[in-house]
Motif scaffolding. Structure first.
Motif, PDB file in Angstrom:
ATOM      1  N   LEU A 172     -39.251  37.862  15.384  1.00  0.00           N
ATOM      2  CA  LEU A 172     -40.516  37.590  14.707  1.00  0.00           C
ATOM      3  C   LEU A 172     -40.885  38.799  13.862  1.00  0.00           C
ATOM      4  O   LEU A 172     -40.986  39.919  14.377  1.00  0.00           O
ATOM      5  CB  LEU A 172     -41.619  37.310  15.735  1.00  0.00           C
ATOM      6  CG  LEU A 172     -43.026  37.071  15.158  1.00  0.00           C
ATOM      7  CD1 LEU A 172     -43.055  35.836  14.258  1.00  0.00           C
ATOM      8  CD2 LEU A 172     -44.049  36.936  16.285  1.00  0.00           C
ATOM      9  N   ILE A 173     -41.084  38.580  12.556  1.00  0.00           N
ATOM     10  CA  ILE A 173     -41.440  39.655  11.629  1.00  0.00           C
ATOM     11  C   ILE A 173     -42.922  39.557  11.310  1.00  0.00           C
ATOM     12  O   ILE A 173     -43.401  38.512  10.850  1.00  0.00           O
ATOM     13  CB  ILE A 173     -40.609  39.554  10.332  1.00  0.00           C
ATOM     14  CG1 ILE A 173     -39.114  39.528  10.661  1.00  0.00           C
ATOM     15  CG2 ILE A 173     -40.922  40.727   9.407  1.00  0.00           C
ATOM     16  CD1 ILE A 173     -38.236  39.142   9.481  1.00  0.00           C
ATOM     17  N   LEU A 174     -43.659  40.629  11.564  1.00  0.00           N
ATOM     18  CA  LEU A 174     -45.096  40.663  11.312  1.00  0.00           C
ATOM     19  C   LEU A 174     -45.382  41.616  10.147  1.00  0.00           C
ATOM     20  O   LEU A 174     -44.746  42.660  10.024  1.00  0.00           O
ATOM     21  CB  LEU A 174     -45.842  41.147  12.557  1.00  0.00           C
ATOM     22  CG  LEU A 174     -45.612  40.367  13.860  1.00  0.00           C
ATOM     23  CD1 LEU A 174     -46.343  41.035  15.016  1.00  0.00           C
ATOM     24  CD2 LEU A 174     -46.069  38.921  13.704  1.00  0.00           C
ATOM     25  N   LYS A 181     -41.214  40.668   4.137  1.00  0.00           N
ATOM     26  CA  LYS A 181     -40.738  40.021   5.368  1.00  0.00           C
ATOM     27  C   LYS A 181     -39.451  39.230   5.124  1.00  0.00           C
ATOM     28  O   LYS A 181     -38.540  39.256   5.958  1.00  0.00           O
ATOM     29  CB  LYS A 181     -41.850  39.115   5.933  1.00  0.00           C
ATOM     30  CG  LYS A 181     -43.099  39.885   6.368  1.00  0.00           C
ATOM     31  CD  LYS A 181     -44.125  39.015   7.044  1.00  0.00           C
ATOM     32  CE  LYS A 181     -44.810  38.057   6.082  1.00  0.00           C
ATOM     33  NZ  LYS A 181     -45.622  38.751   5.050  1.00  0.00           N
ATOM     34  N   GLU A 182     -39.367  38.513   3.990  1.00  0.00           N
ATOM     35  CA  GLU A 182     -38.139  37.747   3.745  1.00  0.00           C
ATOM     36  C   GLU A 182     -36.955  38.678   3.495  1.00  0.00           C
ATOM     37  O   GLU A 182     -35.827  38.360   3.879  1.00  0.00           O
ATOM     38  CB  GLU A 182     -38.318  36.789   2.564  1.00  0.00           C
ATOM     39  CG  GLU A 182     -37.093  35.913   2.352  1.00  0.00           C
ATOM     40  CD  GLU A 182     -37.292  34.771   1.359  1.00  0.00           C
ATOM     41  OE1 GLU A 182     -36.284  34.256   0.846  1.00  0.00           O
ATOM     42  OE2 GLU A 182     -38.459  34.397   1.102  1.00  0.00           O
ATOM     43  N   ARG A 282     -29.691  30.323  14.344  1.00  0.00           N
ATOM     44  CA  ARG A 282     -30.580  31.403  14.802  1.00  0.00           C
ATOM     45  C   ARG A 282     -31.908  31.298  14.061  1.00  0.00           C
ATOM     46  O   ARG A 282     -31.941  31.062  12.849  1.00  0.00           O
ATOM     47  CB  ARG A 282     -29.951  32.765  14.514  1.00  0.00           C
ATOM     48  CG  ARG A 282     -30.806  33.931  15.017  1.00  0.00           C
ATOM     49  CD  ARG A 282     -30.264  35.264  14.561  1.00  0.00           C
ATOM     50  NE  ARG A 282     -30.878  36.365  15.272  1.00  0.00           N
ATOM     51  CZ  ARG A 282     -30.575  37.642  15.064  1.00  0.00           C
ATOM     52  NH1 ARG A 282     -29.653  37.959  14.172  1.00  0.00           N
ATOM     53  NH2 ARG A 282     -31.179  38.592  15.751  1.00  0.00           N
ATOM     54  N   ILE A 283     -33.012  31.492  14.789  1.00  0.00           N
ATOM     55  CA  ILE A 283     -34.342  31.412  14.196  1.00  0.00           C
ATOM     56  C   ILE A 283     -34.886  32.822  13.969  1.00  0.00           C
ATOM     57  O   ILE A 283     -34.954  33.643  14.890  1.00  0.00           O
ATOM     58  CB  ILE A 283     -35.314  30.622  15.104  1.00  0.00           C
ATOM     59  CG1 ILE A 283     -34.826  29.190  15.312  1.00  0.00           C
ATOM     60  CG2 ILE A 283     -36.722  30.647  14.516  1.00  0.00           C
ATOM     61  CD1 ILE A 283     -34.827  28.339  14.066  1.00  0.00           C
ATOM     62  N   VAL A 284     -35.276  33.089  12.721  1.00  0.00           N
ATOM     63  CA  VAL A 284     -36.048  34.284  12.382  1.00  0.00           C
ATOM     64  C   VAL A 284     -37.350  33.789  11.767  1.00  0.00           C
ATOM     65  O   VAL A 284     -37.325  32.967  10.841  1.00  0.00           O
ATOM     66  CB  VAL A 284     -35.297  35.189  11.388  1.00  0.00           C
ATOM     67  CG1 VAL A 284     -36.171  36.379  10.978  1.00  0.00           C
ATOM     68  CG2 VAL A 284     -33.995  35.692  12.005  1.00  0.00           C
ATOM     69  N   VAL A 313     -40.542  42.728  14.763  1.00  0.00           N
ATOM     70  CA  VAL A 313     -40.428  43.781  13.748  1.00  0.00           C
ATOM     71  C   VAL A 313     -41.747  43.826  12.986  1.00  0.00           C
ATOM     72  O   VAL A 313     -42.138  42.830  12.374  1.00  0.00           O
ATOM     73  CB  VAL A 313     -39.267  43.510  12.768  1.00  0.00           C
ATOM     74  CG1 VAL A 313     -39.198  44.613  11.714  1.00  0.00           C
ATOM     75  CG2 VAL A 313     -37.944  43.407  13.510  1.00  0.00           C
ATOM     76  N   SER A 314     -42.431  44.955  13.040  1.00  0.00           N
ATOM     77  CA  SER A 314     -43.724  45.092  12.348  1.00  0.00           C
ATOM     78  C   SER A 314     -43.535  45.916  11.080  1.00  0.00           C
ATOM     79  O   SER A 314     -43.134  47.085  11.150  1.00  0.00           O
ATOM     80  CB  SER A 314     -44.747  45.771  13.259  1.00  0.00           C
ATOM     81  OG  SER A 314     -45.025  44.962  14.385  1.00  0.00           O
TER      82      SER A 314
END
Length: 460
Positions: A172-174, A181-182, A282-284, A313-314
């Motif tokens: 999960l990218i915050l 983020k992409e 895979r899910i991101v 990942v922040s």
């Protein structure tokens, strides 16, 4: 110690500048064009000061301009600070149009010139680091192509990508909108064992709710009116690869349940179908929302959060990335200068101050767009604050500098410190931890500074 080339036909001025700057730099002195070019070719200094009135034309500017043209022809990245007389503003402006970094009107105030030199060397170092970073990315580090940064926060992001990329756990990218983020999701994919498989992005907030289920999971022929053929969804298209779910906080509750089931079993059913289809994807995921708030509101399932947030990942906002702002601005200047065939060499001093001081609510995306606009709009080789659309910011900074002109150095420093503290507190709505992060200091240090400037009153 860095080399500083001082070019002036006046021996007394050369002596004065060598005495005043010799502790900070290795000083090279030249009194005419021939001597200056010889020293420049031998030592290649990043920064130099240039008096336009050089022999045999001490009363004119032809030799000075010839010297400037030669320097920039040999090394366009050189930061040339032109020293002029009080009444020679038109010559200084012409020098800026030719590619000089900045100008300074005589008589020389050593403290002011030192600040200008520090800024010039700092920018030269950033540009050199950026050139080296581009070279590294083209050669040894293709997995991070397009992601640039040297701040501690970004180095931590890079380290996390390297650690988790080869595992198959969800990520999960915050981060705020525009933080990249992409790009991080694509870097995760390129560094993973799935790099030869597809990378499929989908924005969960950009597709109407009634179409999103079909978009994700596909449908069978006849599943609804107009469904004339079987259609695979994005989850299936990403088989053996990575599915990037951008703005996952916008995913409707019903689809959250279906996504959770897929994460648990790696099996889906198309809309209107009963067949269980095994998919290796895979899910991101990513969101710019405050994940804590949407969990509290019940708009997002906790069990799904724990599934997709195995690794988080922040991404830091641009305003907290320090010198990365100038590194990125320089990168975009090079990129769009080449794309639009514009001969741009750098930023004016006012533009640099505005870039560093702006809050960047749109983060890296906004910085890129502003620099792109500046390259298109610029009439000369130096990008101005007006070209960036930051004239108002530069104006406010200029007013502050004028107001501070009657202060001692200590008074000006304390005034600036107080303004920065107040601005950080206002920006973070009084949150001490976040304000400390913005300012790059520890929480105890921030408390001490707030007490010093009487901006904080402890509660009894």
């Amino acid at each position: 110690m860095k080399n500083l080339l001082i070019i002036d036909d006046n021996a007394e001025i050369r002596k004065q500048l060598k005495w005043g700057l010799g502790r900070d730099y290795s000083i090279l002195l030249a009194g005419d064009v021939t001597e200056a070019l010889s020293l420049f070719k031998k030592h290649r200094p990043q920064v130099l000061t240039l008096d336009l009135g050089l022999p045999p034309d001490e009363e004119g500017v032809t030799e000075g301009f010839r010297c400037l043209e030669n320097f920039l022809g040999l090394a366009p990245q050189t930061k040339v600070i032109v020293l002029t007389g009080r009444g020679e503003r038109e010559h200084a402006l012409k020098a800026l149009q030719m590619g000089a970094y900045d100008f300074y009107a005589k008589p020389v105030e050593l403290a002011e010139l030192k600040v200008m030199l520090q800024r010039a060397f700092h920018l030269a170092d950033l540009e050199e680091a950026n050139r080296q970073l581009q070279k590294d990315l083209r050669g040894e580090s293709p997995g991070f192509q397009g992601i640039f940064g040297q701040s501690p926060e970004m180095l931590e992001v890079f380290a996390t990508i390297r650690k988790v990329a080869t595992s198959d756990v969800p990520v999960l990218i915050l981060g705020e909108s525009g933080t990249g983020k992409e790009m991080v999701a694509r870097a995760l994919h390129r560094e993973s064992l799935r790099r030869d498989g597809p990378f499929i992005p989908i924005n969960c907030g950009a597709i109407p709710e009634n179409l999103l289920e079909t978009e994700l999971f596909g449908h069978e022929k006849g599943a609804f009116t107009g469904a004339q053929a079987r259609v695979q969804g994005k989850v299936e298209y990403a088989d053996k690869g990575t599915l990037f779910l951008d703005e996952i906080g916008e995913l409707p509750t019903m689809l959250q349940v279906k996504l959770l089931r897929f994460l648990q079993d790696h099996v889906i059913q198309r809309v209107g179908g009963r067949e269980n289809i095994r998919v290796d994807t895979r899910i991101v995921a990513a969101t710019n929302a405050d994940i804590g708030k949407i969990l509290e509101s019940g708009a997002f399932r906790e069990d799904l959060y724990y599934r997709i947030g195995v690794i988080t990942v922040s991404l830091p906002p641009l305003r907290r990335r320090g010198d990365d702002i100038m590194l990125l601005a320089t990168l975009f200047k090079h990129r769009y200068g080449e794309a639009f065939r514009k001969r741009v060499r750098g930023f004016s001093a006012a533009a640099l101050d505005a870039l560093r001081s702006f809050d960047w609510p749109g983060n890296v995306r906004e910085l890129e767009n502003r620099v792109k606009r500046a390259v298109i709009m610029a009439e000369g080789p130096i990008l101005e604050a007006e070209d960036l659309g930051l004239a108002a910011v530069a104006g406010r900074l200029s007013t502050k500098a004028t107001n501070a002109a009657g202060l001692t150095l200590r008074e000006a420093r304390e005034q600036l410190e107080r303004e920065l503290l107040a601005a950080a507190l206002e920006r973070q709505e009084g949150n001490i931890v976040k304000a400390a992060g913005d300012l790059g200091v520890s929480r105890p240090t921030l408390y001490d500074l707030l007490k010093k400037h009487k901006l904080y009153q402890p509660t009894e």
